[in-house]
Design a protein around this motif. Structure first.
Motif, PDB file in Angstrom:
ATOM      1  N   LYS A 142       0.834  -1.203   0.000  1.00  0.00           N
ATOM      2  CA  LYS A 142       0.000   0.000   0.000  1.00  0.00           C
ATOM      3  C   LYS A 142       0.871   1.257   0.000  1.00  0.00           C
ATOM      4  O   LYS A 142       0.547   2.247  -0.668  1.00  0.00           O
ATOM      5  CB  LYS A 142      -0.944  -0.009   1.194  1.00  0.00           C
ATOM      6  CG  LYS A 142      -2.021  -1.088   1.115  1.00  0.00           C
ATOM      7  CD  LYS A 142      -2.890  -1.115   2.367  1.00  0.00           C
ATOM      8  CE  LYS A 142      -3.926  -2.231   2.294  1.00  0.00           C
ATOM      9  NZ  LYS A 142      -4.757  -2.312   3.515  1.00  0.00           N
ATOM     10  N   ILE A 143       1.963   1.233   0.758  1.00  0.00           N
ATOM     11  CA  ILE A 143       2.886   2.369   0.754  1.00  0.00           C
ATOM     12  C   ILE A 143       3.541   2.511  -0.613  1.00  0.00           C
ATOM     13  O   ILE A 143       3.719   3.625  -1.125  1.00  0.00           O
ATOM     14  CB  ILE A 143       3.940   2.198   1.872  1.00  0.00           C
ATOM     15  CG1 ILE A 143       3.267   2.349   3.241  1.00  0.00           C
ATOM     16  CG2 ILE A 143       5.079   3.206   1.716  1.00  0.00           C
ATOM     17  CD1 ILE A 143       4.179   2.037   4.412  1.00  0.00           C
ATOM     18  N   ARG A 144       3.910   1.386  -1.225  1.00  0.00           N
ATOM     19  CA  ARG A 144       4.451   1.454  -2.595  1.00  0.00           C
ATOM     20  C   ARG A 144       3.445   2.101  -3.534  1.00  0.00           C
ATOM     21  O   ARG A 144       3.804   2.883  -4.422  1.00  0.00           O
ATOM     22  CB  ARG A 144       4.775   0.034  -3.076  1.00  0.00           C
ATOM     23  CG  ARG A 144       5.351  -0.048  -4.501  1.00  0.00           C
ATOM     24  CD  ARG A 144       5.025  -1.388  -5.137  1.00  0.00           C
ATOM     25  NE  ARG A 144       3.587  -1.545  -5.323  1.00  0.00           N
ATOM     26  CZ  ARG A 144       2.969  -2.724  -5.412  1.00  0.00           C
ATOM     27  NH1 ARG A 144       3.648  -3.848  -5.315  1.00  0.00           N
ATOM     28  NH2 ARG A 144       1.657  -2.758  -5.589  1.00  0.00           N
ATOM     29  N   ARG A 196      -0.046   6.938   2.522  1.00  0.00           N
ATOM     30  CA  ARG A 196       0.750   7.514   3.604  1.00  0.00           C
ATOM     31  C   ARG A 196      -0.142   7.665   4.830  1.00  0.00           C
ATOM     32  O   ARG A 196      -1.314   8.033   4.719  1.00  0.00           O
ATOM     33  CB  ARG A 196       1.309   8.901   3.218  1.00  0.00           C
ATOM     34  CG  ARG A 196       2.347   8.855   2.095  1.00  0.00           C
ATOM     35  CD  ARG A 196       3.610   8.139   2.491  1.00  0.00           C
ATOM     36  NE  ARG A 196       4.602   8.104   1.421  1.00  0.00           N
ATOM     37  CZ  ARG A 196       4.678   7.158   0.494  1.00  0.00           C
ATOM     38  NH1 ARG A 196       3.804   6.169   0.491  1.00  0.00           N
ATOM     39  NH2 ARG A 196       5.605   7.198  -0.437  1.00  0.00           N
ATOM     40  N   ARG A 197       0.416   7.382   5.983  1.00  0.00           N
ATOM     41  CA  ARG A 197      -0.323   7.602   7.220  1.00  0.00           C
ATOM     42  C   ARG A 197      -0.462   9.100   7.454  1.00  0.00           C
ATOM     43  O   ARG A 197       0.360   9.889   6.952  1.00  0.00           O
ATOM     44  CB  ARG A 197       0.413   6.945   8.396  1.00  0.00           C
ATOM     45  CG  ARG A 197       0.539   5.426   8.274  1.00  0.00           C
ATOM     46  CD  ARG A 197       1.270   4.855   9.472  1.00  0.00           C
ATOM     47  NE  ARG A 197       1.443   3.414   9.381  1.00  0.00           N
ATOM     48  CZ  ARG A 197       2.474   2.811   8.803  1.00  0.00           C
ATOM     49  NH1 ARG A 197       3.439   3.550   8.250  1.00  0.00           N
ATOM     50  NH2 ARG A 197       2.561   1.499   8.767  1.00  0.00           N
ATOM     51  N   PRO A 198      -1.488   9.524   8.210  1.00  0.00           N
ATOM     52  CA  PRO A 198      -1.661  10.950   8.472  1.00  0.00           C
ATOM     53  C   PRO A 198      -0.393  11.573   9.045  1.00  0.00           C
ATOM     54  O   PRO A 198       0.220  11.028   9.965  1.00  0.00           O
ATOM     55  CB  PRO A 198      -2.800  10.972   9.512  1.00  0.00           C
ATOM     56  CG  PRO A 198      -3.590   9.738   9.217  1.00  0.00           C
ATOM     57  CD  PRO A 198      -2.566   8.705   8.807  1.00  0.00           C
ATOM     58  N   GLY A 222       8.094  10.803   1.305  1.00  0.00           N
ATOM     59  CA  GLY A 222       9.247   9.936   1.396  1.00  0.00           C
ATOM     60  C   GLY A 222      10.249  10.178   0.292  1.00  0.00           C
ATOM     61  O   GLY A 222      10.071  11.033  -0.586  1.00  0.00           O
ATOM     62  N   THR A 223      11.336   9.430   0.323  1.00  0.00           N
ATOM     63  CA  THR A 223      12.390   9.536  -0.685  1.00  0.00           C
ATOM     64  C   THR A 223      12.580   8.178  -1.350  1.00  0.00           C
ATOM     65  O   THR A 223      12.229   7.137  -0.792  1.00  0.00           O
ATOM     66  CB  THR A 223      13.710  10.001  -0.053  1.00  0.00           C
ATOM     67  OG1 THR A 223      14.087   9.065   0.992  1.00  0.00           O
ATOM     68  CG2 THR A 223      13.574  11.385   0.559  1.00  0.00           C
ATOM     69  N   PHE A 224      13.160   8.197  -2.528  1.00  0.00           N
ATOM     70  CA  PHE A 224      13.368   6.974  -3.302  1.00  0.00           C
ATOM     71  C   PHE A 224      14.852   6.803  -3.630  1.00  0.00           C
ATOM     72  O   PHE A 224      15.571   7.792  -3.780  1.00  0.00           O
ATOM     73  CB  PHE A 224      12.546   7.022  -4.588  1.00  0.00           C
ATOM     74  CG  PHE A 224      11.069   7.189  -4.352  1.00  0.00           C
ATOM     75  CD1 PHE A 224      10.314   6.147  -3.840  1.00  0.00           C
ATOM     76  CD2 PHE A 224      10.448   8.395  -4.624  1.00  0.00           C
ATOM     77  CE1 PHE A 224       8.951   6.296  -3.609  1.00  0.00           C
ATOM     78  CE2 PHE A 224       9.086   8.548  -4.408  1.00  0.00           C
ATOM     79  CZ  PHE A 224       8.337   7.500  -3.901  1.00  0.00           C
ATOM     80  N   ALA A 228      -8.412  -1.511  12.165  1.00  0.00           N
ATOM     81  CA  ALA A 228      -6.994  -1.248  11.927  1.00  0.00           C
ATOM     82  C   ALA A 228      -6.749  -0.751  10.515  1.00  0.00           C
ATOM     83  O   ALA A 228      -5.603  -0.532  10.130  1.00  0.00           O
ATOM     84  CB  ALA A 228      -6.183  -2.517  12.170  1.00  0.00           C
ATOM     85  N   THR A 229      -7.829  -0.550   9.743  1.00  0.00           N
ATOM     86  CA  THR A 229      -7.657  -0.243   8.325  1.00  0.00           C
ATOM     87  C   THR A 229      -8.255   1.090   7.892  1.00  0.00           C
ATOM     88  O   THR A 229      -7.685   1.765   7.035  1.00  0.00           O
ATOM     89  CB  THR A 229      -8.281  -1.354   7.466  1.00  0.00           C
ATOM     90  OG1 THR A 229      -9.654  -1.499   7.827  1.00  0.00           O
ATOM     91  CG2 THR A 229      -7.570  -2.680   7.699  1.00  0.00           C
ATOM     92  N   VAL A 230      -9.403   1.478   8.438  1.00  0.00           N
ATOM     93  CA  VAL A 230     -10.057   2.702   7.963  1.00  0.00           C
ATOM     94  C   VAL A 230      -9.447   3.934   8.631  1.00  0.00           C
ATOM     95  O   VAL A 230      -8.808   3.842   9.675  1.00  0.00           O
ATOM     96  CB  VAL A 230     -11.579   2.663   8.221  1.00  0.00           C
ATOM     97  CG1 VAL A 230     -12.208   1.449   7.558  1.00  0.00           C
ATOM     98  CG2 VAL A 230     -11.883   2.680   9.718  1.00  0.00           C
ATOM     99  N   ARG A 231      -9.668   5.070   8.016  1.00  0.00           N
ATOM    100  CA  ARG A 231      -9.197   6.326   8.596  1.00  0.00           C
ATOM    101  C   ARG A 231     -10.067   6.710   9.795  1.00  0.00           C
ATOM    102  O   ARG A 231     -11.228   6.308   9.880  1.00  0.00           O
ATOM    103  CB  ARG A 231      -9.194   7.437   7.552  1.00  0.00           C
ATOM    104  CG  ARG A 231      -8.173   7.202   6.436  1.00  0.00           C
ATOM    105  CD  ARG A 231      -8.060   8.392   5.517  1.00  0.00           C
ATOM    106  NE  ARG A 231      -7.040   8.186   4.506  1.00  0.00           N
ATOM    107  CZ  ARG A 231      -5.738   8.422   4.693  1.00  0.00           C
ATOM    108  NH1 ARG A 231      -5.316   8.888   5.861  1.00  0.00           N
ATOM    109  NH2 ARG A 231      -4.864   8.210   3.730  1.00  0.00           N
TER     110      ARG A 231
END
Length: 307
Positions: free
Chosen positions: A46-48, A52-54, A59-61, A236-239
């Motif tokens: 999901k991050i890929r 992003r979390r609140p 990020g950097t690559f 653990a999944t929804v905002r």
């Protein structure tokens, strides 16, 4: 040079690669760890994809995959106490774990018990710790009935066992293919798919005492319809705003070494089996991630790194 499995930009599997990287340096309050195993979780892909979390930036690559590892301390930062080179540890790395080396904050690291394998230890910092936090947030008494959606995944398998160890009756919502796994853990399996809320009502004619959602989306919305007055509903999944809209709340993650030690003790005591369903070497990290991304993984998927 040490190797790491990374994604080079946000996108799909085409962005992934196993590359040579510089060995990371530990900060003042960090541990440099030679990785022996890394857990694979849905949040990794999901991050890929761009999640992003609140409060997190883009990020950097290249960015190294992974949020849970076990291994051996190679070096400690100048302010670290309680850890030394050569000790076996597990925890949540700062910047990825699908790698030969990872950096752990000492606040999110714990000593690995000798009776706990590196492979099992690598499943605990994200999946088992999330399960532990959620079950304890619900605070159900022995004899209560708990519905867990997505019960056949890594978090769900751990949450089922932790709840069962506390005397809670668990109804596990999962695909038909995971029925044997859940029943072996003492849960009442309910098949996912259209009409599942009615099947849950049949399995719990007296109602539910708590709901732990691990799927989100429409499943979370449907689960909310099963919550009676005062029935705690967490996800653990929804905002947070979506959880509140349906009368629920997000799982409150403790993210402490004390929780890591607690879940490790549960494994050593025999109350928690991480149920590792598949193992892959670092060179096949992409296959490990596909296994989880498919949604059909049974239990946990772990990447094992050679010494």
């Amino acid at each position: 040079m040490p190797k790491a499995y990374v994604f080079t930009r946000n996108g799909g599997p085409e962005t992934e690669a196993l590359i040579d990287v510089d060995r990371p340096e530990p900060g003042p309050e960090h541990l440099l760890v030679a990785v022996r195993a890394a857990g694979v979780n849905p949040v990794d892909y999901k991050i890929r994809n761009g999640y992003r979390r609140p409060g997190e930036d883009g990020g950097t690559f290249p960015a190294v995959f992974g949020g849970e590892v076990s291994g051996v301390v190679v070096e400690t930062g100048e302010s670290v106490t309680g850890f030394a080179a050569g000790q076996e540890v597990f925890g949540a790395p700062d910047s990825g774990g699908y790698a030969e080396f990872a950096v752990l904050p000492q606040s999110l690291a714990a000593h690995k018990p000798a009776a706990l394998s590196f492979t099992d230890a690598a499943t605990l910092p994200v999946a088992a710790a999330t399960a532990y936090d959620g079950v304890h947030q619900l605070g159900l008494a022995p004899g209560a009935t708990l519905l867990i959606t997505g019960a056949g995944g890594g978090v769900g398998v751990a949450a089922t066992q932790i709840a069962r160890a506390g005397g809670v009756r668990v109804i596990g919502l999962a695909s038909e293919g995971k029925k044997d796994l859940l029943t072996s853990l003492g849960a009442v399996h309910v098949a996912s798919g259209p009409g599942w809320p009615e099947r849950v009502r049949a399995a719990a004619p007296d109602g539910l005492d708590g709901i732990y959602d691990l799927v989100g989306g429409e499943v979370f919305a449907e689960a909310a319809t099963l919550a009676g007055d005062g029935t705690p509903l967490i996800s653990a999944t929804v905002r947070p705003e979506e959880a509140e809209r349906h009368g629920g709340a997000r799982v409150e993650r403790a993210r402490t070494a004390a929780v890591l030690e607690a879940v490790a003790d549960l494994v050593v005591q025999g109350d928690l089996d991480p149920q590792v369903g598949a193992r892959f070497p670092l060179e096949r990290a992409g296959e490990a991630l596909r296994e989880v991304e498919s949604g059909h993984a049974r239990g946990k998927v772990v990447i094992e790194v050679s010494e």
